[in-house]
Design a protein around this motif. Structure first.
Motif, short mmCIF file in Angstrom:
data_model
loop_
_atom_site.label_atom_id
_atom_site.label_comp_id
_atom_site.label_asym_id
_atom_site.label_seq_id
_atom_site.Cartn_x
_atom_site.Cartn_y
_atom_site.Cartn_z
N VAL A 149 0.83 -1.21 0.00
CA VAL A 149 0.00 0.00 0.00
C VAL A 149 0.87 1.25 0.00
CG1 VAL A 149 -1.71 1.33 1.32
CG2 VAL A 149 -2.00 -1.14 1.04
N ILE A 150 1.88 1.28 0.84
CA ILE A 150 2.72 2.48 0.94
C ILE A 150 3.53 2.69 -0.34
CG2 ILE A 150 4.74 3.47 2.12
CD1 ILE A 150 3.57 2.27 4.72
N GLU A 151 4.20 1.65 -0.82
CA GLU A 151 5.11 1.80 -1.96
C GLU A 151 4.39 1.97 -3.30
OE1 GLU A 151 7.76 -1.55 -1.80
OE2 GLU A 151 8.40 -1.04 0.24
N ASN A 152 3.26 1.29 -3.47
CA ASN A 152 2.61 1.29 -4.78
C ASN A 152 1.41 2.21 -4.88
OD1 ASN A 152 4.23 -0.86 -6.12
ND2 ASN A 152 3.43 -2.05 -4.41
N LEU A 153 0.85 2.58 -3.75
CA LEU A 153 -0.35 3.41 -3.79
C LEU A 153 -0.12 4.75 -3.12
CD1 LEU A 153 -2.95 0.60 -2.99
CD2 LEU A 153 -2.28 1.50 -5.23
N SER A 154 0.15 4.75 -1.83
CA SER A 154 0.28 6.02 -1.09
C SER A 154 1.41 6.89 -1.63
CB SER A 154 0.50 5.75 0.40
OG SER A 154 -0.60 5.05 0.92
N ALA A 155 2.48 6.28 -2.11
CA ALA A 155 3.62 7.05 -2.62
C ALA A 155 3.36 7.62 -4.01
CB ALA A 155 4.87 6.17 -2.66
N ASN A 156 2.29 7.18 -4.66
CA ASN A 156 1.97 7.68 -5.99
C ASN A 156 1.33 9.06 -5.86
OD1 ASN A 156 0.37 8.21 -8.42
ND2 ASN A 156 0.89 6.12 -8.99
N PRO A 157 1.88 10.07 -6.53
CA PRO A 157 1.35 11.43 -6.40
C PRO A 157 -0.09 11.60 -6.89
CG PRO A 157 3.10 11.36 -8.05
CD PRO A 157 3.04 10.01 -7.42
N GLY A 158 -0.56 10.69 -7.73
CA GLY A 158 -1.93 10.78 -8.22
C GLY A 158 -2.96 10.23 -7.26
N VAL A 159 -2.51 9.48 -6.25
CA VAL A 159 -3.42 8.84 -5.31
C VAL A 159 -3.75 9.80 -4.17
CG1 VAL A 159 -3.68 6.95 -3.65
CG2 VAL A 159 -2.66 6.53 -5.89
N ALA A 160 -5.04 10.04 -3.97
CA ALA A 160 -5.48 10.94 -2.90
C ALA A 160 -5.76 10.18 -1.60
CB ALA A 160 -6.74 11.69 -3.33
N LEU A 161 -6.28 8.95 -1.71
CA LEU A 161 -6.71 8.22 -0.52
C LEU A 161 -6.69 6.73 -0.78
CD1 LEU A 161 -9.06 8.74 2.12
CD2 LEU A 161 -10.18 7.35 0.40
N THR A 162 -6.31 5.97 0.24
CA THR A 162 -6.45 4.51 0.19
C THR A 162 -7.17 4.06 1.45
OG1 THR A 162 -4.35 4.03 1.29
CG2 THR A 162 -4.31 4.18 -1.11
N GLU A 163 -7.92 3.01 1.31
CA GLU A 163 -8.63 2.41 2.44
C GLU A 163 -8.52 0.90 2.29
OE1 GLU A 163 -13.25 1.97 3.32
OE2 GLU A 163 -12.55 4.06 3.40
N THR A 164 -7.85 0.25 3.25
CA THR A 164 -7.58 -1.17 3.16
C THR A 164 -8.59 -1.96 3.99
OG1 THR A 164 -5.24 -0.72 2.84
CG2 THR A 164 -5.82 -2.95 3.52
N ASN A 165 -9.21 -2.94 3.34
CA ASN A 165 -10.18 -3.81 4.00
C ASN A 165 -9.67 -5.24 3.91
OD1 ASN A 165 -12.67 -1.92 4.30
ND2 ASN A 165 -11.88 -1.58 2.24
N LEU A 166 -9.46 -5.88 5.06
CA LEU A 166 -8.98 -7.26 5.08
C LEU A 166 -10.09 -8.21 4.67
CD1 LEU A 166 -6.89 -7.38 8.36
CD2 LEU A 166 -6.09 -7.02 6.02
N ILE A 167 -9.71 -9.25 3.97
CA ILE A 167 -10.64 -10.30 3.57
C ILE A 167 -10.41 -11.47 4.52
CG2 ILE A 167 -11.29 -11.93 1.76
CD1 ILE A 167 -10.24 -9.85 -0.27
N PHE A 168 -11.43 -11.85 5.27
CA PHE A 168 -11.31 -12.98 6.19
C PHE A 168 -11.58 -14.31 5.50
CE2 PHE A 168 -12.45 -9.57 9.33
CZ PHE A 168 -11.18 -9.49 9.87
N GLU A 169 -12.48 -14.30 4.53
CA GLU A 169 -12.79 -15.52 3.81
C GLU A 169 -13.31 -15.16 2.44
OE1 GLU A 169 -15.43 -19.59 4.42
OE2 GLU A 169 -15.09 -18.23 6.11
N HIS A 170 -12.97 -15.99 1.47
CA HIS A 170 -13.41 -15.75 0.09
C HIS A 170 -13.94 -17.06 -0.47
CE1 HIS A 170 -12.49 -15.84 -4.32
NE2 HIS A 170 -13.24 -14.78 -4.25
N VAL A 171 -15.10 -17.03 -1.06
CA VAL A 171 -15.66 -18.18 -1.73
C VAL A 171 -15.90 -17.78 -3.18
CG1 VAL A 171 -17.61 -19.78 -1.87
CG2 VAL A 171 -16.77 -19.02 0.37
#
Length: 176
Positions: A149-171
């Protein structure tokens, strides 16, 4: 000799040099046999033609011709392996919502392609609404997710905001 990609080839539409052009939406007529073929392939894309034909109740030559037509018309976009991220060393999954700065809106499609090439990215969705992208990521651990998130998203000058949601289970849904 490699043949040139068809205009509806996935490489041309998504990963190829020409990017993500909008194709005119053309309705493809599908009958009951086509729907049964699609359902069987969605369940198991590795079915041999003879087994697929038997499952659907048609001749193997008919099956081959119909699957070829579904591919040529872009209904079948490809065949994929369903890899378990945890068993492949990336047990932590997240959906990261990304909002871009207004000045970066002209780069949405280019950024979409860049995101799709990053290690650990499973899917990228270009959205309408409050966020511009959802990025489905698989990481080895929480430090790896944080670094992503930090290196690929937050450090990008075009990115204004990130919000990370963990996935507990995926089907994986069998929508078709």
């Amino acid at each position: 000799m490699e043949k040139a990609p068809r205009s509806n080839d996935l490489r041309t539409r998504v990963g190829g040099q020409s990017g993500l052009e909008r194709r005119p939406l053309v309705h493809v007529r599908l009958d009951d046999v086509d729907h049964r073929l699609l359902a069987a392939l969605a369940e198991d894309a590795r079915l041999a033609n003879n087994a697929l034909a038997q499952k659907v109740g048609i001749a193997p030559s008919t099956c081959l011709a119909r699957v070829r037509r579904l591919r040529d018309e872009g209904v079948l976009r490809g065949f994929h392996a369903d890899v378990d991220p945890a068993l492949a060393g990336r047990p932590l999954q997240a959906i990261v919502a990304v909002r871009m700065h207004g000045a970066a809106r002209s780069r949405l499609k280019a950024f979409l392609r860049e995101l799709a090439e990053l290690p650990g990215v499973m899917n990228v969705y270009l959205l309408g609404g409050a966020h511009d992208f959802f990025v489905h990521v698989a990481a080895p651990d929480s430090d790896g997710l944080n670094d992503f998130v930090i290196e690929n998203l937050s450090a990008n000058p075009g990115v204004a905001l990130t919000e990370t949601n963990l996935i507990f289970e995926h089907v994986r849904a069998s929508w078709y």
